[in-house]
Design a protein around this motif. Sequence first.
Motif, PDB file in Angstrom:
ATOM      1  N   ALA A 180      70.777  15.641  14.639  1.00 55.69           N
ATOM      2  CA  ALA A 180      70.545  16.899  13.800  1.00 55.69           C
ATOM      3  C   ALA A 180      70.029  18.287  14.755  1.00 55.69           C
ATOM      4  O   ALA A 180      70.375  19.315  14.469  1.00 55.69           O
ATOM      5  N   ARG A 181      69.502  17.938  15.900  1.00 58.09           N
ATOM      6  CA  ARG A 181      69.045  18.834  16.709  1.00 58.09           C
ATOM      7  C   ARG A 181      70.194  19.759  17.415  1.00 58.09           C
ATOM      8  O   ARG A 181      70.301  20.848  17.489  1.00 58.09           O
ATOM      9  N   CYS A 182      71.019  18.687  17.777  1.00 57.28           N
ATOM     10  CA  CYS A 182      72.381  19.181  18.437  1.00 57.28           C
ATOM     11  C   CYS A 182      73.082  20.287  17.656  1.00 57.28           C
ATOM     12  O   CYS A 182      73.429  21.505  17.672  1.00 57.28           O
ATOM     13  N   ASP A 183      73.103  19.724  16.235  1.00 54.44           N
ATOM     14  CA  ASP A 183      73.842  20.422  15.308  1.00 54.44           C
ATOM     15  C   ASP A 183      73.134  21.727  15.129  1.00 54.44           C
ATOM     16  O   ASP A 183      73.711  22.949  14.783  1.00 54.44           O
ATOM     17  N   LEU A 184      71.889  21.800  15.069  1.00 53.61           N
ATOM     18  CA  LEU A 184      71.133  23.203  14.814  1.00 53.61           C
ATOM     19  C   LEU A 184      70.928  23.955  15.862  1.00 53.61           C
ATOM     20  O   LEU A 184      71.243  25.163  15.621  1.00 53.61           O
ATOM     21  N   GLU A 185      71.263  23.185  17.127  1.00 51.86           N
ATOM     22  CA  GLU A 185      71.414  24.292  18.334  1.00 51.86           C
ATOM     23  C   GLU A 185      72.673  25.179  18.411  1.00 51.86           C
ATOM     24  O   GLU A 185      73.151  26.180  18.588  1.00 51.86           O
ATOM     25  N   GLU A 203      74.518  25.384  15.328  1.00 47.23           N
ATOM     26  CA  GLU A 203      74.539  26.426  14.451  1.00 47.23           C
ATOM     27  C   GLU A 203      73.555  27.753  14.861  1.00 47.23           C
ATOM     28  O   GLU A 203      73.971  28.660  14.395  1.00 47.23           O
ATOM     29  N   LEU A 204      72.565  27.484  15.926  1.00 43.57           N
ATOM     30  CA  LEU A 204      71.836  28.639  16.035  1.00 43.57           C
ATOM     31  C   LEU A 204      72.823  29.476  16.938  1.00 43.57           C
ATOM     32  O   LEU A 204      72.667  30.764  16.847  1.00 43.57           O
ATOM     33  N   ILE A 205      73.540  29.024  17.794  1.00 42.71           N
ATOM     34  CA  ILE A 205      74.294  29.691  18.512  1.00 42.71           C
ATOM     35  C   ILE A 205      75.254  30.489  17.717  1.00 42.71           C
ATOM     36  O   ILE A 205      75.751  31.770  17.860  1.00 42.71           O
ATOM     37  N   VAL A 206      76.025  29.868  16.852  1.00 44.29           N
ATOM     38  CA  VAL A 206      76.931  30.375  15.864  1.00 44.29           C
ATOM     39  C   VAL A 206      76.125  31.549  15.131  1.00 44.29           C
ATOM     40  O   VAL A 206      76.674  32.732  14.820  1.00 44.29           O
ATOM     41  N   GLN A 207      74.981  31.287  14.658  1.00 43.16           N
ATOM     42  CA  GLN A 207      74.177  32.294  13.985  1.00 43.16           C
ATOM     43  C   GLN A 207      73.942  33.399  14.761  1.00 43.16           C
ATOM     44  O   GLN A 207      73.792  34.640  14.408  1.00 43.16           O
ATOM     45  N   GLU A 208      73.729  33.328  15.967  1.00 39.57           N
ATOM     46  CA  GLU A 208      73.323  34.336  17.052  1.00 39.57           C
ATOM     47  C   GLU A 208      74.607  35.266  17.223  1.00 39.57           C
ATOM     48  O   GLU A 208      74.631  36.647  17.097  1.00 39.57           O
ATOM     49  N   LYS A 209      75.607  34.506  17.344  1.00 42.56           N
ATOM     50  CA  LYS A 209      76.941  35.358  17.419  1.00 42.56           C
ATOM     51  C   LYS A 209      77.048  36.071  15.966  1.00 42.56           C
ATOM     52  O   LYS A 209      77.400  37.282  16.207  1.00 42.56           O
ATOM     53  N   ASN A 210      76.973  35.546  15.049  1.00 43.92           N
ATOM     54  CA  ASN A 210      77.085  36.164  13.797  1.00 43.92           C
ATOM     55  C   ASN A 210      76.087  37.347  13.597  1.00 43.92           C
ATOM     56  O   ASN A 210      76.194  38.446  13.150  1.00 43.92           O
ATOM     57  N   TYR A 211      74.989  36.950  14.156  1.00 43.33           N
ATOM     58  CA  TYR A 211      73.680  38.179  14.136  1.00 43.33           C
ATOM     59  C   TYR A 211      74.418  39.391  14.865  1.00 43.33           C
ATOM     60  O   TYR A 211      74.162  40.505  14.555  1.00 43.33           O
ATOM     61  N   ALA A 212      75.005  39.028  16.305  1.00 47.00           N
ATOM     62  CA  ALA A 212      75.413  40.309  16.977  1.00 47.00           C
ATOM     63  C   ALA A 212      76.464  41.003  16.382  1.00 47.00           C
ATOM     64  O   ALA A 212      76.466  42.270  16.449  1.00 47.00           O
ATOM     65  N   GLU A 213      77.307  40.192  15.661  1.00 45.22           N
ATOM     66  CA  GLU A 213      78.402  40.775  14.930  1.00 45.22           C
ATOM     67  C   GLU A 213      77.835  41.700  13.759  1.00 45.22           C
ATOM     68  O   GLU A 213      78.307  42.793  13.434  1.00 45.22           O
TER      69      GLU A 213
END
Length: 371
Positions: free
Chosen positions: A249-254, A256-266
């Motif tokens: 779950a932690r790996c999935d969250l990490e 997901e965090l990367i994806v969310q950061e990219k989405n945040y930058a976009e």
Amino acid sequence: MQIIEEDVNADELCTRREYARWLVRINSLLERNPKLRIVPCKSLSGTVVAAFNDVDVEDPDIESIQALAEAGVIPSQLLGKHYGSDGSKGQGGIYFFPERFISRYDLINWKAQVDYEVKPDIVEQISRTKMSYMDVREINSEASLGLFMDMLAGEKSIARRVFGQSKRFQPNKPSTKAQAAVALTSGRMAKAISNELSRLEAERSSRQAEMAEIRSQLFDSGDIQRWWDKKFSEERARGFEVEKLYIAARCDLEEELIVQEKNYAEDLKEKAAMDCQRQLLLNLKDEVDEMSGRLESERATYVAEKCTLQDTLSDLQTKLEGLLDTKSRSEAEKEALRILRSWVEDEARKSQARAKVLEEVTRRWRWGNHA
């Protein structure tokens, strides 16, 4: 084992209905003497005579009230006497008045009849004993022997426990629910309650002893240790599984965090673009507002010029109408002059013709004279 409901307020006055219900309930549960036990009427068939005219089979406390009447605790029409249960004479029947507050007299009288067994010499003993209450004469003549037996009990009596060291009994004064509770737990019921508590305590002690013995046997046989070892192994395996799930779950969250950061930058880029577009729209809005202001000013000028032109047009229209009138008059005068000229010319021609005739006549006249 609950006798009185939990939502009862101790300071409130107690009704006859409530006291009858509680008295029958505690007696049927704790009384061990069959002679003094009151059993509630579980069913009332059509053949059973109702004890009171104001308590029918639909009444929620009919079982308790009917049981007290059948036991003879409360005067009723089952006894063949035409008196109400509160000592007043009934009209057209005998009435229990369940919603009335129970008096001190009925509170002790009912309880005393349930608690005391009448002895053969009790009447003689009552007659030669001086009662401790000053208003004994106010007590109803229909009072039971149990009431006087309770008064003979002195400090151990139910009345003393309920009302304390009062010199006046005040039989008609209503009683509170707290006094009703004290009356219910006094007399024979005090010992019965004590015995019941002792029995419950003994049962609890017995259960605890049995549980201790079972626990000791389990410890001696090793079943508990084996059970704990098994549970520990299961919990440890479950802990490993939970840890694996946690890591996954932690790996999935990490991720997901990367994806969310990219989405945040976009999203930030889109936000910047939207802010730029918003600024452009604001500038366009300002320009539109400015143009609207100019158009409004030009419109006002146009309206003013239009009004001026309309005024000028009105003046020109008036002048045109005047010119047309003048032209019409001129044409009329011209036509009149033309007609006059034609008439003058006609008259001139006629004058010339007459002149020629006169000249010819004159010439002929002269010719005649010369001849």
